[in-house]
Design a protein around this motif. Structure first.
Motif, PDB file in Angstrom:
ATOM      1  N   ILE A  99      -0.508 -43.150  19.916  1.00  0.00           N
ATOM      2  CA  ILE A  99       0.670 -42.300  20.049  1.00  0.00           C
ATOM      3  C   ILE A  99       0.540 -41.352  21.227  1.00  0.00           C
ATOM      4  O   ILE A  99      -0.562 -41.026  21.679  1.00  0.00           O
ATOM      5  N   CYS A 100       1.708 -40.939  21.711  1.00  0.00           N
ATOM      6  CA  CYS A 100       1.769 -39.901  22.739  1.00  0.00           C
ATOM      7  C   CYS A 100       1.917 -38.578  22.000  1.00  0.00           C
ATOM      8  O   CYS A 100       2.825 -38.411  21.203  1.00  0.00           O
ATOM      9  N   ASN A 101       1.002 -37.670  22.249  1.00  0.00           N
ATOM     10  CA  ASN A 101       1.066 -36.400  21.527  1.00  0.00           C
ATOM     11  C   ASN A 101       1.371 -35.206  22.432  1.00  0.00           C
ATOM     12  O   ASN A 101       1.104 -34.067  22.091  1.00  0.00           O
ATOM     13  N   GLU A 102       1.931 -35.515  23.627  1.00  0.00           N
ATOM     14  CA  GLU A 102       2.424 -34.441  24.489  1.00  0.00           C
ATOM     15  C   GLU A 102       3.908 -34.696  24.683  1.00  0.00           C
ATOM     16  O   GLU A 102       4.294 -35.801  25.101  1.00  0.00           O
ATOM     17  N   TYR A 103       4.741 -33.696  24.420  1.00  0.00           N
ATOM     18  CA  TYR A 103       6.175 -33.929  24.554  1.00  0.00           C
ATOM     19  C   TYR A 103       6.497 -34.374  25.979  1.00  0.00           C
ATOM     20  O   TYR A 103       6.164 -33.682  26.942  1.00  0.00           O
ATOM     21  N   CYS A 104       7.127 -35.567  26.104  1.00  0.00           N
ATOM     22  CA  CYS A 104       7.310 -36.134  27.437  1.00  0.00           C
ATOM     23  C   CYS A 104       8.758 -36.498  27.729  1.00  0.00           C
ATOM     24  O   CYS A 104       9.046 -37.108  28.747  1.00  0.00           O
ATOM     25  N   GLY A 105       9.672 -36.129  26.852  1.00  0.00           N
ATOM     26  CA  GLY A 105      11.081 -36.419  27.111  1.00  0.00           C
ATOM     27  C   GLY A 105      11.802 -36.838  25.850  1.00  0.00           C
ATOM     28  O   GLY A 105      11.247 -36.787  24.750  1.00  0.00           O
ATOM     29  N   ASP A 106      13.069 -37.275  26.021  1.00  0.00           N
ATOM     30  CA  ASP A 106      13.948 -37.562  24.875  1.00  0.00           C
ATOM     31  C   ASP A 106      13.333 -38.504  23.860  1.00  0.00           C
ATOM     32  O   ASP A 106      13.447 -38.290  22.662  1.00  0.00           O
ATOM     33  N   ALA A 107      12.720 -39.580  24.343  1.00  0.00           N
ATOM     34  CA  ALA A 107      12.231 -40.608  23.425  1.00  0.00           C
ATOM     35  C   ALA A 107      10.739 -40.466  23.136  1.00  0.00           C
ATOM     36  O   ALA A 107      10.080 -41.414  22.734  1.00  0.00           O
ATOM     37  N   HIS A 108      10.241 -39.255  23.348  1.00  0.00           N
ATOM     38  CA  HIS A 108       8.811 -39.011  23.099  1.00  0.00           C
ATOM     39  C   HIS A 108       8.380 -39.488  21.711  1.00  0.00           C
ATOM     40  O   HIS A 108       7.327 -40.100  21.550  1.00  0.00           O
ATOM     41  N   ALA A 109       9.234 -39.208  20.728  1.00  0.00           N
ATOM     42  CA  ALA A 109       8.867 -39.533  19.350  1.00  0.00           C
ATOM     43  C   ALA A 109       8.720 -41.034  19.126  1.00  0.00           C
ATOM     44  O   ALA A 109       8.092 -41.464  18.161  1.00  0.00           O
ATOM     45  N   ASP A 110       9.310 -41.832  20.014  1.00  0.00           N
ATOM     46  CA  ASP A 110       9.220 -43.291  19.864  1.00  0.00           C
ATOM     47  C   ASP A 110       8.119 -43.897  20.717  1.00  0.00           C
ATOM     48  O   ASP A 110       7.933 -45.113  20.742  1.00  0.00           O
ATOM     49  N   MET A 111       7.403 -43.051  21.445  1.00  0.00           N
ATOM     50  CA  MET A 111       6.383 -43.577  22.356  1.00  0.00           C
ATOM     51  C   MET A 111       5.115 -43.885  21.574  1.00  0.00           C
ATOM     52  O   MET A 111       4.395 -42.990  21.151  1.00  0.00           O
ATOM     53  N   GLU A 112       4.888 -45.176  21.371  1.00  0.00           N
ATOM     54  CA  GLU A 112       3.723 -45.579  20.597  1.00  0.00           C
ATOM     55  C   GLU A 112       3.261 -46.959  21.032  1.00  0.00           C
ATOM     56  O   GLU A 112       3.986 -47.685  21.723  1.00  0.00           O
ATOM     57  N   GLY A 113       2.068 -47.293  20.619  1.00  0.00           N
ATOM     58  CA  GLY A 113       1.525 -48.615  20.915  1.00  0.00           C
ATOM     59  C   GLY A 113       0.586 -49.022  19.803  1.00  0.00           C
ATOM     60  O   GLY A 113       0.445 -48.317  18.801  1.00  0.00           O
ATOM     61  N   LEU A 114      -0.056 -50.166  19.994  1.00  0.00           N
ATOM     62  CA  LEU A 114      -0.955 -50.648  18.960  1.00  0.00           C
ATOM     63  C   LEU A 114      -2.212 -51.230  19.580  1.00  0.00           C
ATOM     64  O   LEU A 114      -2.159 -51.981  20.556  1.00  0.00           O
ATOM     65  N   LEU A 115      -3.352 -50.822  19.017  1.00  0.00           N
ATOM     66  CA  LEU A 115      -4.629 -51.390  19.425  1.00  0.00           C
ATOM     67  C   LEU A 115      -5.179 -52.166  18.250  1.00  0.00           C
ATOM     68  O   LEU A 115      -5.219 -51.653  17.130  1.00  0.00           O
ATOM     69  N   VAL A 116      -5.562 -53.413  18.503  1.00  0.00           N
ATOM     70  CA  VAL A 116      -6.081 -54.251  17.427  1.00  0.00           C
ATOM     71  C   VAL A 116      -7.545 -54.560  17.700  1.00  0.00           C
ATOM     72  O   VAL A 116      -7.895 -55.066  18.769  1.00  0.00           O
ATOM     73  N   VAL A 117      -8.386 -54.209  16.740  1.00  0.00           N
ATOM     74  CA  VAL A 117      -9.802 -54.575  16.814  1.00  0.00           C
ATOM     75  C   VAL A 117      -9.965 -55.834  15.974  1.00  0.00           C
ATOM     76  O   VAL A 117      -9.809 -55.801  14.753  1.00  0.00           O
ATOM     77  N   HIS A 118     -10.234 -56.958  16.636  1.00  0.00           N
ATOM     78  CA  HIS A 118     -10.285 -58.245  15.949  1.00  0.00           C
ATOM     79  C   HIS A 118     -11.671 -58.534  15.391  1.00  0.00           C
ATOM     80  O   HIS A 118     -12.671 -58.212  16.036  1.00  0.00           O
ATOM     81  N   PRO A 119     -11.744 -59.192  14.217  1.00  0.00           N
ATOM     82  CA  PRO A 119     -13.031 -59.680  13.727  1.00  0.00           C
ATOM     83  C   PRO A 119     -13.584 -60.692  14.723  1.00  0.00           C
ATOM     84  O   PRO A 119     -12.805 -61.338  15.437  1.00  0.00           O
TER      85      PRO A 119
END
Lengths: 172, 52
Positions: free
Chosen positions: A140-160
Motif C-alpha cells: 500500500i501507499c501510505n503517503e497521501y498522493c492525490g485523489d485516488a491515493h486510497a486505491d493505490m495498492e499492489g500485491l506481492l506473492v511469496v511462492h512456495p
C-alpha cells in the motif's frame, strides 16, 4: 548524603531497565540482523527515470541463488510492478527493493510489517527483506498522493519453492 | 488543633512506604512485559522484516 533503600532500589532498577531496553535492540540488530531504512539507494534525476537501466523496465530480477532485486516505480496511483501484475518471489529468498517515484511522494509498505519506506521523487528507496514463508502481502501507499491515493495498492506473492520452480519452467 | 499531638517523628530508615513500592513494582512489571511483547511482535515473530 543518606539515600533511602527504596530510592537505591529504584535507581538500580531504572538503570537495569535502560540496559535491558538497549540490550534487546542491540540483540535484534547484531544477532537477528534487523536493520533500518537508510539513504543507501542514492539519488537520480526524476526526469531521467525512464533512461535509468534499473527503472526503464521495472521488474523482478534474480541476482543470486536466493537473491532477487525488484525495481519498482511508484506513480499516481499504481506500483509498477505490483498493481497490474503481482511482484513474484520465491520463499527463502532475500529481496532488495529499489523504489522510486516519478511524480509525488508515495509510500511503500507491506501491510502489517515494518517493510515500510517513503518513496520520494529523485531518490531511490532501497530496502532488503527476507521472505522465509510463502504467502501474499499487500503493498500500500501510505503517503497521501492525490485523489485516488486510497486505491493505490499492489500485491506481492511469496511462492512456495515447488510452485516457483514450475513457474520458472513454464517461462522457459 | 489536636493534630500536633498525633505527629510522630520517625527516623530516615523507619520511613517505609511499602504501598508505593508495590505500586511502582507493578508498574515496572507491566512496562517490562509490554516491552517484551512489543519487541517480540516487531522483530521475532517470523514475518518479513527489513534486514538492510
Amino acid at each position: 548524603m543518606e539515600i533511602h533503600k527504596y530510592e537505591k532500589a529504584w535507581l538500580v532498577g531504572a538503570l537495569v531497565l535502560i540496559f535491558f531496553f538497549i540490550g534487546t535492540i542491540a540483540y535484534v540488530s547484531a544477532v537477528v540482523g534487523v536493520d533500518m531504512v537508510d539513504d543507501s539507494g542514492g539519488a537520480l534525476d526524476v526526469d531521467e527515470v525512464s533512461e535509468d537501466e534499473r527503472f526503464a523496465d521495472p521488474r523482478v530480477e534474480q541476482v543470486g541463488e536466493d537473491e532477487y532485486e525488484v525495481y519498482m516505480i511508484a506513480q499516481q496511483f499504481i506500483f509498477r510492478p505490483g498493481t497490474h501484475d503481482t511482484v513474484d518471489v520465491p520463499e527463502n529468498s532475500e529481496v532488495t527493493f529499489y523504489v522510486t517515484s516519478i511524480d509525488v511522494i508515495h509510500g511503500f509498505q507491506l501491510v502489517g510489517t515494518n517493510v515500510n519506506t517513503m518513496v520520494i521523487p529523485g531518490q531511490v528507496a532501497e530496502i532488503t527483506v527476507e521472505f522465509d514463508e510463502p504467502g501474499e502481502h499487500g503493498i500500500i501507499c501510505n503517503e497521501y498522493c492525490g485523489d485516488a491515493h486510497a486505491d493505490m495498492e499492489g500485491l506481492l506473492v511469496v511462492h512456495p519453492e515447488d510452485e516457483w520452480e514450475e513457474m520458472q519452467g513454464g517461462d522457459g | 488543633m489536636g493534630t500536633e499531638s498525633r505527629e510522630k517523628e520517625i527516623s530516615h530508615d523507619e520511613f517505609d512506604p511499602i504501598g508505593t513500592l508495590a505500586l511502582i513494582a507493578v508498574y515496572f512489571l507491566i512496562l517490562v512485559v509490554m516491552w517484551i511483547v512489543m519487541w517480540y511482535a516487531e522483530f521475532l515473530d517470523g514475518g518479513p522484516t527489513v534486514v538492510g
